[in-house]
Write a protein that holds these residues in place. Structure first.
Motif, PDB file in Angstrom:
ATOM      1  N   GLY A  57     -20.014  18.917  -7.684  1.00  0.00           N
ATOM      2  CA  GLY A  57     -19.330  19.590  -8.786  1.00  0.00           C
ATOM      3  C   GLY A  57     -17.836  19.673  -8.569  1.00  0.00           C
ATOM      4  N   HIS A  58     -17.186  20.384  -9.457  1.00  0.00           N
ATOM      5  CA  HIS A  58     -15.736  20.437  -9.507  1.00  0.00           C
ATOM      6  C   HIS A  58     -15.269  21.808  -9.074  1.00  0.00           C
ATOM      7  CE1 HIS A  58     -16.898  17.655 -12.996  1.00  0.00           C
ATOM      8  NE2 HIS A  58     -16.664  16.907 -11.944  1.00  0.00           N
ATOM      9  N   ARG A  59     -14.542  21.874  -7.983  1.00  0.00           N
ATOM     10  CA  ARG A  59     -14.112  23.173  -7.488  1.00  0.00           C
ATOM     11  C   ARG A  59     -12.641  23.215  -7.139  1.00  0.00           C
ATOM     12  NH1 ARG A  59     -17.948  23.537  -3.055  1.00  0.00           N
ATOM     13  NH2 ARG A  59     -17.766  21.317  -3.469  1.00  0.00           N
ATOM     14  N   TYR A  75     -11.462  19.773  -7.149  1.00  0.00           N
ATOM     15  CA  TYR A  75     -11.842  18.702  -6.244  1.00  0.00           C
ATOM     16  C   TYR A  75     -13.320  18.413  -6.363  1.00  0.00           C
ATOM     17  CZ  TYR A  75      -7.310  19.720  -4.237  1.00  0.00           C
ATOM     18  OH  TYR A  75      -5.958  19.915  -4.080  1.00  0.00           O
ATOM     19  N   GLU A  76     -13.663  17.147  -6.198  1.00  0.00           N
ATOM     20  CA  GLU A  76     -15.075  16.771  -6.153  1.00  0.00           C
ATOM     21  C   GLU A  76     -15.251  15.742  -5.053  1.00  0.00           C
ATOM     22  OE1 GLU A  76     -16.304  15.025  -9.851  1.00  0.00           O
ATOM     23  OE2 GLU A  76     -14.838  13.413  -9.744  1.00  0.00           O
ATOM     24  N   HIS A  77     -16.514  15.494  -4.694  1.00  0.00           N
ATOM     25  CA  HIS A  77     -16.821  14.526  -3.647  1.00  0.00           C
ATOM     26  C   HIS A  77     -16.426  13.121  -4.098  1.00  0.00           C
ATOM     27  CE1 HIS A  77     -20.310  17.338  -2.216  1.00  0.00           C
ATOM     28  NE2 HIS A  77     -19.114  17.891  -2.090  1.00  0.00           N
ATOM     29  N   HIS A 128     -18.795   6.031  -8.767  1.00  0.00           N
ATOM     30  CA  HIS A 128     -17.625   6.325  -9.583  1.00  0.00           C
ATOM     31  C   HIS A 128     -18.036   6.891 -10.952  1.00  0.00           C
ATOM     32  CE1 HIS A 128     -13.799   5.887 -11.550  1.00  0.00           C
ATOM     33  NE2 HIS A 128     -14.418   5.280 -12.535  1.00  0.00           N
ATOM     34  N   HIS A 129     -17.311   7.876 -11.431  1.00  0.00           N
ATOM     35  CA  HIS A 129     -17.512   8.355 -12.794  1.00  0.00           C
ATOM     36  C   HIS A 129     -16.202   8.898 -13.343  1.00  0.00           C
ATOM     37  CE1 HIS A 129     -18.150  12.106 -10.440  1.00  0.00           C
ATOM     38  NE2 HIS A 129     -17.457  12.625 -11.427  1.00  0.00           N
ATOM     39  N   ASP A 130     -16.148   9.062 -14.639  1.00  0.00           N
ATOM     40  CA  ASP A 130     -14.972   9.650 -15.267  1.00  0.00           C
ATOM     41  C   ASP A 130     -15.390  10.916 -16.014  1.00  0.00           C
ATOM     42  OD1 ASP A 130     -12.855   7.742 -14.529  1.00  0.00           O
ATOM     43  OD2 ASP A 130     -14.133   6.314 -15.561  1.00  0.00           O
ATOM     44  N   HIS A 131     -14.420  11.569 -16.672  1.00  0.00           N
ATOM     45  CA  HIS A 131     -14.701  12.883 -17.260  1.00  0.00           C
ATOM     46  C   HIS A 131     -14.275  13.013 -18.707  1.00  0.00           C
ATOM     47  CE1 HIS A 131     -14.362  13.672 -12.871  1.00  0.00           C
ATOM     48  NE2 HIS A 131     -15.460  14.345 -13.115  1.00  0.00           N
ATOM     49  N   MET A 132     -15.103  13.731 -19.456  1.00  0.00           N
ATOM     50  CA  MET A 132     -14.703  14.225 -20.769  1.00  0.00           C
ATOM     51  C   MET A 132     -14.562  15.733 -20.610  1.00  0.00           C
ATOM     52  SD  MET A 132     -17.262  12.188 -23.278  1.00  0.00           S
ATOM     53  CE  MET A 132     -17.526  10.428 -23.033  1.00  0.00           C
ATOM     54  N   ILE A 166     -17.738  16.898 -18.672  1.00  0.00           N
ATOM     55  CA  ILE A 166     -18.919  16.046 -18.738  1.00  0.00           C
ATOM     56  C   ILE A 166     -18.614  14.775 -17.959  1.00  0.00           C
ATOM     57  CG2 ILE A 166     -20.409  14.727 -20.310  1.00  0.00           C
ATOM     58  CD1 ILE A 166     -19.372  16.896 -22.475  1.00  0.00           C
ATOM     59  N   GLU A 167     -19.490  14.431 -17.036  1.00  0.00           N
ATOM     60  CA  GLU A 167     -19.282  13.216 -16.252  1.00  0.00           C
ATOM     61  C   GLU A 167     -19.931  12.045 -16.983  1.00  0.00           C
ATOM     62  OE1 GLU A 167     -20.772  14.189 -12.331  1.00  0.00           O
ATOM     63  OE2 GLU A 167     -18.851  15.145 -11.858  1.00  0.00           O
ATOM     64  N   PHE A 168     -19.247  10.933 -16.992  1.00  0.00           N
ATOM     65  CA  PHE A 168     -19.836   9.763 -17.634  1.00  0.00           C
ATOM     66  C   PHE A 168     -19.399   8.491 -16.917  1.00  0.00           C
ATOM     67  CE2 PHE A 168     -16.455   7.477 -19.894  1.00  0.00           C
ATOM     68  CZ  PHE A 168     -15.415   8.391 -19.805  1.00  0.00           C
TER      69      PHE A 168
HETATM   70 ZN   LIG Z   1     -16.939  14.676 -11.681  1.00  0.00          ZN
END
Ligand SMILES: [Zn+2]
Ligand SMILES: [Zn+2]
Ligand SMILES: [Zn+2]
Length: 145
Positions: free
Chosen positions: A38-40, A86-88, A94-98, A107-109
């Motif tokens: 997750g995003h912290r 920060y995320e792992h 690999h992913h990007d975000h909305m 939202i990860e996509f």
């Molecule tokens: Zn992410």
């Protein structure tokens, strides 16, 4: 001897190379960061590490997260609320975000087509891609209605 996680090996290699020290505080911050997906933000991680060791300062967390970024264990994302999260990164797909600008949800996509368009656009300009972040800002499904 307890075997080291590959994340810990990456971390150790980096700090050795930079002639930094592996302190118990840095180790705890790394472990805390690795424990959850997750995003912290630095704040979030600071709050959790303080539960184990109240002597850890905010600056130590902040600086350690910079080390995790530099050695490729973490990736920084901007969710448009003025706070870096920060995320792992290491061993993660690999992913990007909305990002929803109303409720702040991210939202990860992953879209292979978008990825390859980014690559070919860079290639056409003779640009060598080392990393990229794609953030799409708008309103999520719930907030639109
Ligand atoms: Zn992410
Ligand atoms: Zn991407
Ligand atoms: Zn929303």
């Amino acid at each position: 001897m307890k075997s080291l996680s590959s994340e810990m090996q990456v971390f150790l290699e980096y700090i050795e190379q930079k002639q930094l020290k592996l302190t118990p505080h840095r180790e705890l911050i790394l472990e805390t960061f690795l424990k959850h997906e997750g995003h912290r933000s630095v704040e979030d991680i600071y709050r959790v590490v303080r539960e184990s060791d109240p002597r850890i300062g905010y600056t130590t967390v902040y600086r350690t997260m910079k080390i995790l970024l530099a050695c490729g264990l973490a990736r920084a994302i901007d969710l448009a609320d003025g706070m870096t999260r920060y995320e792992h990164l290491y061993n993660h797909e690999h992913h990007d975000h909305m990002i929803c600008m109303q409720c702040g949800k991210s939202i990860e996509f992953y879209n292979a087509e978008i990825e390859s368009i980014q690559d070919s656009a860079s290639e056409q300009l003779g640009f060598k891609v080392l990393d990229h972040k794609l953030q799409i800002f708008g309103l999520c499904n719930e907030c639109r209605t």
